[in-house]
Design a protein around this motif. Sequence first.
Motif, PDB file in Angstrom:
ATOM      1  N   GLY A   1       0.856  -1.235   0.127  1.00 43.24           N
ATOM      2  CA  GLY A   1       0.226   0.046  -0.097  1.00 43.24           C
ATOM      3  C   GLY A   1       0.945   1.288  -0.051  1.00 43.24           C
ATOM      4  O   GLY A   1       0.314   2.315  -0.464  1.00 43.24           O
TER       5      GLY A   1
ATOM      6  N   ALA B   1      -2.424  -4.904   0.903  1.00 46.58           N
ATOM      7  CA  ALA B   1      -3.795  -5.280   0.598  1.00 46.58           C
ATOM      8  C   ALA B   1      -4.062  -6.523   0.285  1.00 46.58           C
ATOM      9  O   ALA B   1      -3.280  -6.887  -0.749  1.00 46.58           O
ATOM     10  CB  ALA B   1      -4.375  -4.090  -0.207  1.00 46.58           C
TER      11      ALA B   1
ATOM     12  N   SER C   1       2.273  -1.594   4.667  1.00 50.83           N
ATOM     13  CA  SER C   1       1.160  -2.165   4.606  1.00 50.83           C
ATOM     14  C   SER C   1       0.782  -3.108   3.312  1.00 50.83           C
ATOM     15  O   SER C   1       1.333  -2.712   2.205  1.00 50.83           O
ATOM     16  CB  SER C   1      -0.251  -1.092   4.714  1.00 50.83           C
TER      17      SER C   1
ATOM     18  N   THR D   1     -11.653  -5.032   0.129  1.00 46.78           N
ATOM     19  CA  THR D   1     -10.085  -5.050   0.384  1.00 46.78           C
ATOM     20  C   THR D   1      -9.704  -4.913   2.003  1.00 46.78           C
ATOM     21  O   THR D   1     -10.509  -4.120   2.660  1.00 46.78           O
ATOM     22  CB  THR D   1      -9.460  -3.721  -0.256  1.00 46.78           C
ATOM     23  N   THR D   2      -8.763  -5.676   2.328  1.00 48.10           N
ATOM     24  CA  THR D   2      -8.681  -5.665   3.827  1.00 48.10           C
ATOM     25  C   THR D   2      -6.953  -5.204   3.865  1.00 48.10           C
ATOM     26  O   THR D   2      -6.193  -5.735   3.022  1.00 48.10           O
ATOM     27  CB  THR D   2      -8.737  -7.088   4.506  1.00 48.10           C
ATOM     28  N   TRP D   3      -6.681  -4.063   4.698  1.00 49.09           N
ATOM     29  CA  TRP D   3      -5.370  -3.753   4.672  1.00 49.09           C
ATOM     30  C   TRP D   3      -4.690  -4.290   6.137  1.00 49.09           C
ATOM     31  O   TRP D   3      -5.254  -4.459   7.013  1.00 49.09           O
ATOM     32  CB  TRP D   3      -5.230  -2.185   4.897  1.00 49.09           C
ATOM     33  N   HIS D   4      -3.360  -4.912   5.832  1.00 48.30           N
ATOM     34  CA  HIS D   4      -2.588  -5.528   7.082  1.00 48.30           C
ATOM     35  C   HIS D   4      -1.412  -4.612   7.303  1.00 48.30           C
ATOM     36  O   HIS D   4      -0.653  -4.170   6.291  1.00 48.30           O
ATOM     37  CB  HIS D   4      -2.406  -6.739   6.656  1.00 48.30           C
ATOM     38  N   ARG D   5      -1.140  -4.400   8.585  1.00 43.14           N
ATOM     39  CA  ARG D   5       0.145  -3.730   8.763  1.00 43.14           C
ATOM     40  C   ARG D   5       1.318  -4.966   9.024  1.00 43.14           C
ATOM     41  O   ARG D   5       0.939  -5.645   9.732  1.00 43.14           O
ATOM     42  CB  ARG D   5      -0.054  -2.904  10.159  1.00 43.14           C
TER      43      ARG D   5
END
Length: 147
Positions: free
Chosen positions: A39, A59, A57, A81-85
Amino acid sequence: MLRNASAQIFRQVVRYRSTETSLILERSINRVQLLGRVGQDPVMRQVEGRNPVTIFSIATNEMWRSGEGETSTTGDISQKTTWHRVSVFKPGLRDVAYQHVKKGSRILVEGKLDYGEYMDKNQVRRQATTIIADNIVFLSDNSREKS
């Protein structure tokens, strides 16, 4: 490769019995694999007295068709859409991630889930879910920026 690693872990299940307390300690698995697009370009942060960490991040997308059944070819296609750190602490991997992970790149991240808390700028306690990366596989160059 993951199948062999999982099988090896399961074969190595260790149970320790303490004669005094009958305590049983078992191995468990906290494993995550994410395949998606980056991201934003990574940032490297260092908190006083701790090792640096590279953060970015990724996605992931989930797609489904709404209609009259799972095999239906009619209906609207929806996407979430899912965002991950992602945090990278391993010294060699941390530096490679900082130098080569770029916004839009397609990568595979392997690691573990970590839950934590932090205080935001308004002194409100927040919860955070982070993927602690053990491995990153670069699947494509950043073709979106080249075109």
